[in-house]
Design a protein around this motif. Structure first.
Motif, mmCIF file in Angstrom:
data_model
loop_
_atom_site.group_PDB
_atom_site.id
_atom_site.type_symbol
_atom_site.label_atom_id
_atom_site.label_comp_id
_atom_site.label_asym_id
_atom_site.label_seq_id
_atom_site.Cartn_x
_atom_site.Cartn_y
_atom_site.Cartn_z
ATOM 1 N N LEU A 77 52.477 49.314 -29.102
ATOM 2 C CA LEU A 77 53.170 48.420 -28.308
ATOM 3 C C LEU A 77 52.215 47.183 -28.296
ATOM 4 O O LEU A 77 52.499 46.143 -27.972
ATOM 5 C CB LEU A 77 53.269 48.673 -26.901
ATOM 6 C CG LEU A 77 54.406 49.896 -26.599
ATOM 7 C CD1 LEU A 77 54.145 50.379 -25.104
ATOM 8 C CD2 LEU A 77 55.702 49.418 -27.054
ATOM 9 N N LEU A 78 51.079 47.336 -28.980
ATOM 10 C CA LEU A 78 50.088 46.029 -29.113
ATOM 11 C C LEU A 78 50.413 45.291 -30.348
ATOM 12 O O LEU A 78 50.072 44.044 -30.199
ATOM 13 C CB LEU A 78 48.748 46.629 -29.279
ATOM 14 C CG LEU A 78 47.893 47.312 -28.028
ATOM 15 C CD1 LEU A 78 46.708 47.667 -28.285
ATOM 16 C CD2 LEU A 78 47.859 45.983 -27.089
ATOM 17 N N LEU A 79 51.050 45.872 -31.443
ATOM 18 C CA LEU A 79 51.528 44.854 -32.497
ATOM 19 C C LEU A 79 52.358 43.754 -32.057
ATOM 20 O O LEU A 79 52.018 42.660 -32.667
ATOM 21 C CB LEU A 79 52.405 45.857 -33.492
ATOM 22 C CG LEU A 79 51.445 47.049 -34.060
ATOM 23 C CD1 LEU A 79 52.405 47.726 -35.138
ATOM 24 C CD2 LEU A 79 50.481 46.464 -34.904
ATOM 25 N N PRO A 80 53.301 43.675 -31.242
ATOM 26 C CA PRO A 80 54.002 42.470 -31.149
ATOM 27 C C PRO A 80 53.006 41.352 -30.396
ATOM 28 O O PRO A 80 53.128 40.496 -30.708
ATOM 29 C CB PRO A 80 55.226 42.720 -30.251
ATOM 30 C CG PRO A 80 55.280 44.485 -30.317
ATOM 31 C CD PRO A 80 54.042 44.836 -30.738
ATOM 32 N N PHE A 81 52.183 42.003 -29.550
ATOM 33 C CA PHE A 81 51.399 40.961 -28.938
ATOM 34 C C PHE A 81 50.298 40.287 -29.825
ATOM 35 O O PHE A 81 50.350 39.102 -29.792
ATOM 36 C CB PHE A 81 50.491 41.942 -27.772
ATOM 37 C CG PHE A 81 49.725 41.061 -27.008
ATOM 38 C CD1 PHE A 81 49.960 40.009 -26.008
ATOM 39 C CD2 PHE A 81 48.218 41.054 -27.447
ATOM 40 C CE1 PHE A 81 49.190 39.481 -25.342
ATOM 41 C CE2 PHE A 81 47.278 40.551 -26.572
ATOM 42 C CZ PHE A 81 47.498 39.441 -25.585
ATOM 43 N N ILE A 82 49.804 41.183 -30.665
ATOM 44 C CA ILE A 82 48.903 40.644 -31.638
ATOM 45 C C ILE A 82 49.540 39.691 -32.463
ATOM 46 O O ILE A 82 49.125 38.805 -32.943
ATOM 47 C CB ILE A 82 48.105 41.769 -32.440
ATOM 48 C CG1 ILE A 82 47.193 42.685 -31.428
ATOM 49 C CG2 ILE A 82 47.171 41.211 -33.405
ATOM 50 C CD1 ILE A 82 46.762 43.772 -31.755
ATOM 51 N N GLY A 83 50.720 40.305 -32.967
ATOM 52 C CA GLY A 83 51.465 39.602 -34.083
ATOM 53 C C GLY A 83 51.988 37.939 -33.595
ATOM 54 O O GLY A 83 51.971 37.170 -34.460
ATOM 55 N N LEU A 84 52.163 38.030 -32.418
ATOM 56 C CA LEU A 84 52.600 36.571 -31.897
ATOM 57 C C LEU A 84 51.485 36.016 -31.110
ATOM 58 O O LEU A 84 51.822 34.657 -30.982
ATOM 59 C CB LEU A 84 53.717 36.903 -30.964
ATOM 60 C CG LEU A 84 54.889 37.535 -31.516
ATOM 61 C CD1 LEU A 84 56.063 37.745 -30.486
ATOM 62 C CD2 LEU A 84 55.519 36.101 -32.252
ATOM 63 N N MET A 85 50.378 36.517 -30.857
ATOM 64 C CA MET A 85 49.380 35.940 -30.213
ATOM 65 C C MET A 85 48.439 34.887 -31.321
ATOM 66 O O MET A 85 47.913 33.767 -30.818
ATOM 67 C CB MET A 85 48.247 36.840 -29.746
ATOM 68 C CG MET A 85 47.156 36.457 -28.921
ATOM 69 S SD MET A 85 46.034 37.600 -28.196
ATOM 70 C CE MET A 85 45.292 38.358 -29.728
ATOM 71 N N ILE A 86 48.589 35.179 -32.413
ATOM 72 C CA ILE A 86 47.505 34.322 -33.240
ATOM 73 C C ILE A 86 48.566 33.224 -33.810
ATOM 74 O O ILE A 86 49.060 33.571 -35.129
ATOM 75 C CB ILE A 86 46.905 35.145 -34.580
ATOM 76 C CG1 ILE A 86 46.238 36.560 -33.821
ATOM 77 C CG2 ILE A 86 46.290 34.681 -35.407
ATOM 78 C CD1 ILE A 86 45.815 37.525 -34.625
ATOM 79 N N VAL A 87 48.815 32.278 -33.493
ATOM 80 C CA VAL A 87 49.970 31.273 -33.588
ATOM 81 C C VAL A 87 49.415 30.621 -34.937
ATOM 82 O O VAL A 87 50.310 30.223 -35.871
ATOM 83 C CB VAL A 87 49.808 30.274 -32.617
ATOM 84 C CG1 VAL A 87 50.812 29.231 -33.055
ATOM 85 C CG2 VAL A 87 50.483 30.865 -31.529
ATOM 86 N N PRO A 88 48.228 30.342 -35.373
ATOM 87 C CA PRO A 88 47.901 29.542 -36.570
ATOM 88 C C PRO A 88 48.234 30.406 -37.837
ATOM 89 O O PRO A 88 48.480 29.910 -38.884
ATOM 90 C CB PRO A 88 46.229 29.470 -36.790
ATOM 91 C CG PRO A 88 45.861 29.667 -35.154
ATOM 92 C CD PRO A 88 46.923 30.616 -34.300
ATOM 93 N N PHE A 89 48.350 31.822 -37.622
ATOM 94 C CA PHE A 89 48.976 32.564 -38.812
ATOM 95 C C PHE A 89 50.330 32.143 -39.182
ATOM 96 O O PHE A 89 50.613 32.164 -40.378
ATOM 97 C CB PHE A 89 49.017 34.168 -38.420
ATOM 98 C CG PHE A 89 49.542 35.031 -39.396
ATOM 99 C CD1 PHE A 89 49.019 35.147 -40.604
ATOM 100 C CD2 PHE A 89 50.657 35.585 -39.178
ATOM 101 C CE1 PHE A 89 49.571 35.857 -41.592
ATOM 102 C CE2 PHE A 89 51.181 36.326 -39.815
ATOM 103 C CZ PHE A 89 50.764 36.803 -41.308
ATOM 104 N N TYR A 90 51.201 31.790 -38.149
ATOM 105 C CA TYR A 90 52.654 31.689 -38.432
ATOM 106 C C TYR A 90 52.995 30.248 -38.136
ATOM 107 O O TYR A 90 54.233 29.783 -38.129
ATOM 108 C CB TYR A 90 53.586 32.746 -37.673
ATOM 109 C CG TYR A 90 53.493 32.692 -36.261
ATOM 110 C CD1 TYR A 90 54.236 31.830 -35.631
ATOM 111 C CD2 TYR A 90 52.627 33.480 -35.398
ATOM 112 C CE1 TYR A 90 54.327 31.991 -34.159
ATOM 113 C CE2 TYR A 90 52.521 33.555 -34.063
ATOM 114 C CZ TYR A 90 53.521 32.778 -33.458
ATOM 115 O OH TYR A 90 53.524 32.863 -32.302
ATOM 116 N N ASN A 91 52.095 29.527 -38.025
ATOM 117 C CA ASN A 91 52.468 28.039 -37.656
ATOM 118 C C ASN A 91 52.538 27.106 -38.850
ATOM 119 O O ASN A 91 51.800 26.340 -39.285
ATOM 120 C CB ASN A 91 51.213 27.309 -36.781
ATOM 121 C CG ASN A 91 51.782 25.881 -36.114
ATOM 122 O OD1 ASN A 91 52.890 25.537 -36.396
ATOM 123 N ND2 ASN A 91 50.749 25.245 -35.631
ATOM 124 N N VAL A 92 53.591 27.662 -39.790
ATOM 125 C CA VAL A 92 53.816 26.745 -41.045
ATOM 126 C C VAL A 92 55.490 26.856 -41.204
ATOM 127 O O VAL A 92 56.085 27.265 -40.449
ATOM 128 C CB VAL A 92 53.279 27.576 -42.146
ATOM 129 C CG1 VAL A 92 51.715 27.525 -42.210
ATOM 130 C CG2 VAL A 92 53.805 28.930 -42.347
#
Length: 58
Positions: free
Chosen positions: A6-21
């Motif tokens: 259940l932490l995966l979605p939280f971690i995956g969406l928390m790091i915005v610079p990773f997907y801010n493209v």
């Protein structure tokens, strides 16, 4: 231990610079949007998996 899924979605969406493209595009949508949208069914699936596992363990 399975509850850590259940932490995966939280971690995956928390790091915005990773997907801010913008690229790659999927059906005309920039990566920023479809990455977040992909987490909706994925989170539901993970929640279901954890629920089924915890329910069977009790």
């Amino acid at each position: 231990m399975i509850r850590l899924l259940l932490l995966l979605p939280f971690i995956g969406l928390m790091i915005v610079p990773f997907y801010n493209v913008r690229e790659p595009y999927l059906f005309g949508f920039p990566f920023f949007y479809w990455y977040q949208l992909a987490w909706v069914p994925l989170t539901s699936l993970l929640t279901w998996i954890v629920y089924r596992s915890v329910r069977r363990a009790d």
